[in-house]
Design a protein around this motif. Structure first.
Motif, PDB file in Angstrom:
ATOM      1  N   ARG A  23       0.891  -1.083  -0.041  1.00  0.00           N
ATOM      2  CA  ARG A  23      -0.090  -0.024  -0.165  1.00  0.00           C
ATOM      3  C   ARG A  23       0.745   1.407  -0.163  1.00  0.00           C
ATOM      4  N   GLY A  24       2.194   1.411   0.564  1.00  0.00           N
ATOM      5  CA  GLY A  24       2.913   2.516   0.611  1.00  0.00           C
ATOM      6  C   GLY A  24       2.718   3.455   1.776  1.00  0.00           C
ATOM      7  N   TYR A  25       1.720   2.872   2.615  1.00  0.00           N
ATOM      8  CA  TYR A  25       1.330   3.499   4.074  1.00  0.00           C
ATOM      9  C   TYR A  25       1.473   2.498   5.094  1.00  0.00           C
ATOM     10  N   ASP A  26       1.566   2.828   6.361  1.00  0.00           N
ATOM     11  CA  ASP A  26       1.456   1.980   7.293  1.00  0.00           C
ATOM     12  C   ASP A  26       0.353   1.214   7.633  1.00  0.00           C
ATOM     13  N   VAL A  27       0.413  -0.351   7.773  1.00  0.00           N
ATOM     14  CA  VAL A  27      -0.823  -0.845   8.118  1.00  0.00           C
ATOM     15  C   VAL A  27      -0.410  -1.852   9.406  1.00  0.00           C
ATOM     16  N   SER A  28      -1.019  -1.755  10.360  1.00  0.00           N
ATOM     17  CA  SER A  28      -0.763  -2.348  11.504  1.00  0.00           C
ATOM     18  C   SER A  28      -1.664  -3.673  11.728  1.00  0.00           C
ATOM     19  N   SER A  29      -1.296  -4.786  12.779  1.00  0.00           N
ATOM     20  CA  SER A  29      -2.116  -5.830  13.094  1.00  0.00           C
ATOM     21  C   SER A  29      -3.431  -5.194  13.663  1.00  0.00           C
ATOM     22  N   LYS A  30      -3.344  -4.229  14.505  1.00  0.00           N
ATOM     23  CA  LYS A  30      -4.553  -3.723  15.049  1.00  0.00           C
ATOM     24  C   LYS A  30      -5.602  -3.069  13.774  1.00  0.00           C
ATOM     25  N   ASP A  31      -4.888  -2.537  12.802  1.00  0.00           N
ATOM     26  CA  ASP A  31      -5.822  -2.190  11.617  1.00  0.00           C
ATOM     27  C   ASP A  31      -6.467  -3.149  11.001  1.00  0.00           C
ATOM     28  N   ILE A  32      -5.801  -4.654  10.865  1.00  0.00           N
ATOM     29  CA  ILE A  32      -6.366  -5.603  10.335  1.00  0.00           C
ATOM     30  C   ILE A  32      -7.590  -6.102  11.070  1.00  0.00           C
ATOM     31  N   LEU A  33      -7.547  -6.097  12.450  1.00  0.00           N
ATOM     32  CA  LEU A  33      -8.635  -6.507  13.386  1.00  0.00           C
ATOM     33  C   LEU A  33      -9.533  -5.612  13.250  1.00  0.00           C
ATOM     34  N   CYS A  34      -9.472  -4.279  13.016  1.00  0.00           N
ATOM     35  CA  CYS A  34     -10.350  -3.458  12.969  1.00  0.00           C
ATOM     36  C   CYS A  34     -11.173  -3.403  11.619  1.00  0.00           C
ATOM     37  N   ALA A  35     -10.338  -3.744  10.587  1.00  0.00           N
ATOM     38  CA  ALA A  35     -10.936  -4.137   9.277  1.00  0.00           C
ATOM     39  C   ALA A  35     -11.855  -5.132   9.227  1.00  0.00           C
ATOM     40  N   LEU A  36     -11.415  -6.300   9.962  1.00  0.00           N
ATOM     41  CA  LEU A  36     -12.110  -7.679  10.096  1.00  0.00           C
ATOM     42  C   LEU A  36     -13.420  -7.376  10.951  1.00  0.00           C
ATOM     43  N   ILE A  37     -13.399  -6.612  11.876  1.00  0.00           N
ATOM     44  CA  ILE A  37     -14.747  -6.385  12.692  1.00  0.00           C
ATOM     45  C   ILE A  37     -15.601  -5.666  11.580  1.00  0.00           C
ATOM     46  N   LEU A  38     -15.223  -4.957  10.676  1.00  0.00           N
ATOM     47  CA  LEU A  38     -16.102  -3.974   9.898  1.00  0.00           C
ATOM     48  C   LEU A  38     -16.473  -5.052   8.840  1.00  0.00           C
ATOM     49  N   ARG A  39     -15.786  -5.994   8.376  1.00  0.00           N
ATOM     50  CA  ARG A  39     -16.062  -6.897   7.079  1.00  0.00           C
ATOM     51  C   ARG A  39     -16.450  -8.429   7.428  1.00  0.00           C
ATOM     52  N   HIS A  40     -16.374  -8.807   8.628  1.00  0.00           N
ATOM     53  CA  HIS A  40     -16.722 -10.127   8.641  1.00  0.00           C
ATOM     54  C   HIS A  40     -18.199 -10.131   9.461  1.00  0.00           C
TER      55      HIS A  40
END
Length: 169
Positions: A23-40
């Motif tokens: 992506r060229g910008y910082d993505v953290s594991s916390k960001d992934i969990l937030c996205a997972l909550i929104l998508r799952h």
């Protein structure tokens, strides 16, 4: 093989590094969990963000769900200029620290389980029944606090103006 998310910490960190590189910008594991909550779909009605750790998922299925997610949306700052008056905020929440553990009591918690009021330990994902010291993760009893520790927590709650039910025998 599907495993609990709590076992995937290193793999989530590796996925975060991979997505950061792509992506060229910082993505953290916390960001992934937030996205997972929104998508799952199974996580749409969770009550606490820590409930995500109860989901069975592989890192591959997580990557599939968050692959098209725009993580920069998580960094949008929403400014709301209206604030609650001090009197409205006072005594609605109490944070109690005992033996290094922080317990949070919400005066108007919508969920009366396991007691009303009860305390949350968000670091440990536990709910404390303030009547008897029973600690629950979800609705499963995990342990019972020693009576002395329960009395200390209750004492500090009462000092903060929290009205409690009597201790159950």
């Amino acid at each position: 093989m599907r495993r609990k998310l709590e076992l995937l910490g290193d793999e989530l960190d590796a996925l975060a590094e991979k997505l950061t590189g792509e992506r060229g910008y910082d993505v953290s594991s916390k960001d992934i969990l937030c996205a997972l909550i929104l998508r799952h779909e199974a996580l749409r009605d969770i009550q606490m963000s820590s409930d995500v750790w109860n989901l069975d998922a592989s890192v591959e299925s997580i990557e599939g769900l968050v692959r098209t997610f725009d993580f920069q949306e998580l960094r949008i700052e929403i400014v709301h200029e209206t604030t609650l008056p001090w009197q409205a905020r006072f005594h609605t929440k109490a944070n109690i620290k005992v033996k290094g553990e922080v317990w949070t009591i919400h005066k108007y918690d919508a969920d009366p389980f396991p007691s009303n009021p009860h305390a949350h330990n968000f670091d440990q994902n536990l709910k404390l029944d303030l009547r008897n010291g029973d600690c629950y993760r979800g609705r499963v009893l995990q342990c019972t606090l020693p009576r002395k520790e329960l009395i200390e927590i209750r004492s500090r709650c009462e000092q903060r103006g929290v009205v409690l039910q009597a201790i159950a025998v």
